[in-house]
Design a protein around this motif. Structure first.
Motif, mmCIF file in Angstrom:
data_model
loop_
_atom_site.group_PDB
_atom_site.id
_atom_site.type_symbol
_atom_site.label_atom_id
_atom_site.label_comp_id
_atom_site.label_asym_id
_atom_site.label_seq_id
_atom_site.Cartn_x
_atom_site.Cartn_y
_atom_site.Cartn_z
ATOM 1 N N TYR A 22 -22.590 -26.121 58.854
ATOM 2 C CA TYR A 22 -22.937 -27.522 58.605
ATOM 3 C C TYR A 22 -24.318 -27.862 59.133
ATOM 4 O O TYR A 22 -25.057 -28.654 58.551
ATOM 5 N N GLY A 23 -24.679 -27.249 60.290
ATOM 6 C CA GLY A 23 -25.992 -27.498 60.869
ATOM 7 C C GLY A 23 -26.929 -26.315 60.721
ATOM 8 O O GLY A 23 -27.951 -26.259 61.426
ATOM 9 N N CYS A 24 -26.590 -25.381 59.829
ATOM 10 C CA CYS A 24 -27.411 -24.182 59.608
ATOM 11 C C CYS A 24 -27.645 -23.435 60.923
ATOM 12 O O CYS A 24 -28.737 -22.888 61.168
ATOM 13 N N GLU A 25 -26.607 -23.439 61.747
ATOM 14 C CA GLU A 25 -26.746 -22.865 63.080
ATOM 15 C C GLU A 25 -26.347 -21.399 63.163
ATOM 16 O O GLU A 25 -26.567 -20.744 64.198
ATOM 17 N N PHE A 26 -25.733 -20.851 62.100
ATOM 18 C CA PHE A 26 -25.242 -19.470 62.140
ATOM 19 C C PHE A 26 -26.114 -18.560 61.282
ATOM 20 O O PHE A 26 -26.450 -18.889 60.140
ATOM 21 N N ALA A 27 -26.477 -17.420 61.858
ATOM 22 C CA ALA A 27 -27.184 -16.401 61.084
ATOM 23 C C ALA A 27 -26.199 -15.727 60.136
ATOM 24 O O ALA A 27 -25.074 -15.397 60.523
ATOM 25 N N VAL A 28 -26.621 -15.515 58.896
ATOM 26 C CA VAL A 28 -25.763 -14.908 57.878
ATOM 27 C C VAL A 28 -26.515 -13.749 57.243
ATOM 28 O O VAL A 28 -27.601 -13.938 56.673
ATOM 29 N N SER A 29 -25.948 -12.541 57.352
ATOM 30 C CA SER A 29 -26.581 -11.345 56.787
ATOM 31 C C SER A 29 -26.084 -11.113 55.363
ATOM 32 O O SER A 29 -24.916 -11.354 55.052
ATOM 33 N N LEU A 30 -26.983 -10.643 54.533
ATOM 34 C CA LEU A 30 -26.638 -10.397 53.136
ATOM 35 C C LEU A 30 -25.997 -9.028 52.976
ATOM 36 O O LEU A 30 -26.479 -8.033 53.518
ATOM 37 N N CYS A 89 -32.720 -31.430 56.213
ATOM 38 C CA CYS A 89 -31.780 -32.527 56.048
ATOM 39 C C CYS A 89 -32.175 -33.318 54.803
ATOM 40 O O CYS A 89 -33.321 -33.751 54.656
ATOM 41 N N VAL A 90 -31.248 -33.492 53.899
ATOM 42 C CA VAL A 90 -31.537 -34.180 52.639
ATOM 43 C C VAL A 90 -30.708 -35.459 52.550
ATOM 44 O O VAL A 90 -29.852 -35.748 53.404
ATOM 45 N N LYS A 91 -30.973 -36.218 51.509
ATOM 46 C CA LYS A 91 -30.293 -37.489 51.303
ATOM 47 C C LYS A 91 -28.786 -37.296 51.296
ATOM 48 O O LYS A 91 -28.263 -36.381 50.683
ATOM 49 N N GLY A 92 -28.106 -38.168 52.008
ATOM 50 C CA GLY A 92 -26.659 -38.056 52.147
ATOM 51 C C GLY A 92 -26.248 -37.420 53.450
ATOM 52 O O GLY A 92 -25.052 -37.253 53.717
ATOM 53 N N GLY A 93 -27.240 -37.024 54.272
ATOM 54 C CA GLY A 93 -26.923 -36.442 55.572
ATOM 55 C C GLY A 93 -26.391 -35.030 55.493
ATOM 56 O O GLY A 93 -25.549 -34.633 56.300
ATOM 57 N N THR A 94 -26.885 -34.237 54.540
ATOM 58 C CA THR A 94 -26.436 -32.858 54.356
ATOM 59 C C THR A 94 -27.581 -31.903 54.624
ATOM 60 O O THR A 94 -28.722 -32.143 54.208
ATOM 61 N N CYS A 95 -27.251 -30.805 55.305
ATOM 62 C CA CYS A 95 -28.257 -29.777 55.573
ATOM 63 C C CYS A 95 -28.319 -28.778 54.426
ATOM 64 O O CYS A 95 -27.285 -28.286 53.963
ATOM 65 N N VAL A 96 -29.526 -28.492 53.967
ATOM 66 C CA VAL A 96 -29.755 -27.397 53.031
ATOM 67 C C VAL A 96 -30.354 -26.262 53.832
ATOM 68 O O VAL A 96 -31.489 -26.361 54.323
ATOM 69 N N CYS A 97 -29.575 -25.183 54.002
ATOM 70 C CA CYS A 97 -29.946 -24.122 54.936
ATOM 71 C C CYS A 97 -31.012 -23.201 54.350
ATOM 72 O O CYS A 97 -31.070 -22.957 53.138
ATOM 73 N N ASP A 98 -31.844 -22.689 55.256
ATOM 74 C CA ASP A 98 -32.782 -21.649 54.874
ATOM 75 C C ASP A 98 -32.010 -20.371 54.547
ATOM 76 O O ASP A 98 -30.862 -20.190 54.960
ATOM 77 N N VAL A 99 -32.677 -19.479 53.802
ATOM 78 C CA VAL A 99 -32.048 -18.200 53.463
ATOM 79 C C VAL A 99 -31.716 -17.440 54.742
ATOM 80 O O VAL A 99 -32.547 -17.328 55.654
ATOM 81 N N GLY A 100 -30.504 -16.923 54.835
ATOM 82 C CA GLY A 100 -30.087 -16.174 56.010
ATOM 83 C C GLY A 100 -29.386 -17.009 57.060
ATOM 84 O O GLY A 100 -29.087 -16.498 58.150
ATOM 85 N N PHE A 101 -29.074 -18.296 56.724
ATOM 86 C CA PHE A 101 -28.372 -19.153 57.680
ATOM 87 C C PHE A 101 -27.289 -19.945 56.948
ATOM 88 O O PHE A 101 -27.341 -20.151 55.733
ATOM 89 N N GLY A 102 -26.289 -20.379 57.712
ATOM 90 C CA GLY A 102 -25.199 -21.144 57.140
ATOM 91 C C GLY A 102 -24.548 -22.014 58.188
ATOM 92 O O GLY A 102 -24.935 -22.026 59.364
ATOM 93 N N THR A 150 -25.959 -34.952 61.004
ATOM 94 C CA THR A 150 -25.183 -34.709 62.223
ATOM 95 C C THR A 150 -24.111 -33.669 61.896
ATOM 96 O O THR A 150 -23.250 -33.927 61.048
ATOM 97 N N PRO A 151 -24.167 -32.488 62.534
ATOM 98 C CA PRO A 151 -25.150 -32.057 63.529
ATOM 99 C C PRO A 151 -26.524 -31.858 62.896
ATOM 100 O O PRO A 151 -26.633 -31.746 61.680
ATOM 101 N N PRO A 152 -27.562 -31.794 63.714
ATOM 102 C CA PRO A 152 -28.911 -31.617 63.173
ATOM 103 C C PRO A 152 -29.072 -30.243 62.518
ATOM 104 O O PRO A 152 -28.336 -29.303 62.829
ATOM 105 N N CYS A 153 -30.006 -30.136 61.606
ATOM 106 C CA CYS A 153 -30.249 -28.890 60.876
ATOM 107 C C CYS A 153 -31.129 -27.968 61.715
ATOM 108 O O CYS A 153 -32.333 -28.240 61.884
ATOM 109 N N HIS A 154 -30.528 -26.906 62.226
ATOM 110 C CA HIS A 154 -31.290 -25.981 63.078
ATOM 111 C C HIS A 154 -32.211 -25.085 62.252
ATOM 112 O O HIS A 154 -33.340 -24.799 62.667
ATOM 113 N N HIS A 155 -31.720 -24.601 61.141
ATOM 114 C CA HIS A 155 -32.521 -23.711 60.292
ATOM 115 C C HIS A 155 -32.370 -24.170 58.846
ATOM 116 O O HIS A 155 -31.824 -23.458 58.003
ATOM 117 N N GLY A 156 -32.864 -25.357 58.570
ATOM 118 C CA GLY A 156 -32.725 -25.891 57.234
ATOM 119 C C GLY A 156 -33.361 -27.254 57.134
ATOM 120 O O GLY A 156 -34.079 -27.707 58.044
#
Length: 332
Positions: free
Chosen positions: A27-35, A12-25, A4-10
């Motif tokens: 808490y919910g992997c909801e923001f696009a992040v450019s390198l 959800c792992v143990k402990g309720g934490t989102c591990v974001c895909d590359v290019g996103f950031g 919570t919030p749900p993982c939009h681009h990533g």
């Protein structure tokens, strides 16, 4: 697991934490992040919603090294502000950031991070306008080598010196070799090496006990070109106090090869004793009180020319009637 919030681009792992895909950031992997890569311009646009970038900053090894972030509007819009945020390891926002800089949209934002922690940094850009305002962003790495590597090679892309022996990292200081003496009533230590033109080579040693005589002999061979191209030199130097010349003594440069200082590296202008002989002068044998001689001493061999050498350091305990002082010590 549930996040919570749900993982939009990533994921959800143990402990309720989102591990974001590359290019996103976020808490919910909801923001696009450019390198961002160093010294590379990236074009984007922003409004009241932040646009995000991430960069991996290297370790800054010197106080003069720094990271500079530049944000330049590409289509000025009157009376509109850009804001640049920076935060280590996490996405910044309007209330949580490590650095913040504001400017009008037709100006350039310069954010300097002189002591930036190494690792991943996130940059956020916002503009006080509803319609996205275009800009370009880049970061520059500025490195300078410590003490300019004391004349050795500086790798400007990393700020690391490239040192040639006997010079050593981090700033290509001259290597100091410690001389140890054998167990003997009159110990002698002999070393060989080569001198580089206009450079020092140092040897340090410690004197303990009842020794009151110190003799240092420098034998130069294969003498190259330089200000004093002698074919053969032999010098003997020993300690005696007080100095008959005192401070501010001027000694011709072409006579300087052998220096001695107490507890420090001697230089051309900062030393306790210097040889004043050449091949046409006799050897010198001196002595002083044992309490004065007991200390750390550093020999400096200066390359008035390029030459190979044999350095001999001897200690002894002499009777007062054996004293015959010809040394001219000088304080720089």
């Amino acid at each position: 697991p549930t996040c919570t919030p749900p993982c939009h681009h990533g994921t959800c792992v143990k402990g309720g934490t989102c591990v974001c895909d590359v290019g996103f950031g976020g808490y919910g992997c909801e923001f696009a992040v450019s390198l961002l890569a160093p010294n590379t311009k990236v074009k984007d646009s922003a409004n009241t919603t932040l646009s995000y970038f991430n960069a991996t900053f290297p370790e800054l090894t010197q106080p003069s090294n720094q990271i500079t972030v530049l944000l330049t509007p590409t289509k000025p819009l009157p009376a509109v502000k850009f804001t640049l945020f920076a935060r280590h390891s996490k996405l910044p926002n309007g209330t949580m950031y490590d650095y913040r800089v504001d400017t009008v949209v037709d100006g350039v934002i310069t954010l300097t991070l002189p002591n930036a922690e190494s690792g991943i940094w996130y940059l956020g850009v916002s503009a006080q306008v509803d319609t996205p305002a275009p800009f370009q962003i880049e970061y520059l790495e500025s490195f300078s080598c410590p003490n300019n590597c004391n004349g050795q090679q500086c790798e400007s892309s990393t700020g690391v010196c490239i040192c040639q022996l006997p010079y050593v990292l981090p700033d290509c200081v001259l290597y100091t070799e410690t001389l140890s003496f054998p167990q003997s009533p009159e110990p002698t230590r002999v070393v060989t090496g080569n001198a580089t033109l206009a450079k020092f080579r140092y040897y340090n040693f410690f004197v303990f006990g009842s020794y009151n005589s110190l003799n240092i002999t420098l034998l130069k061979r294969n003498v190259g070109t330089g200000p004093n191209p002698l074919l053969f030199d032999e010098f003997e130097l020993a300690n005696t106090l007080p100095s008959p010349l005192g401070t501010g003594v001027s000694i011709p440069v072409n006579m300087k090869s052998l220096f001695l200082a107490k507890g420090k590296n001697p230089t051309l202008t900062n030393f306790d004793y210097v040889q004043m002989t050449d091949s046409s002068e006799p050897a010198i044998s001196l002595y002083t009180e044992a309490s004065t001689l007991s200390s750390e001493w550093v020999i400096g061999l200066y390359g008035d020319t390029e030459y190979d050498y044999t350095l001999s350091v001897s200690l002894a305990t002499l009777c007062p009637q054996e004293c015959n002082s010809d040394l001219i010590p000088a304080h720089g």
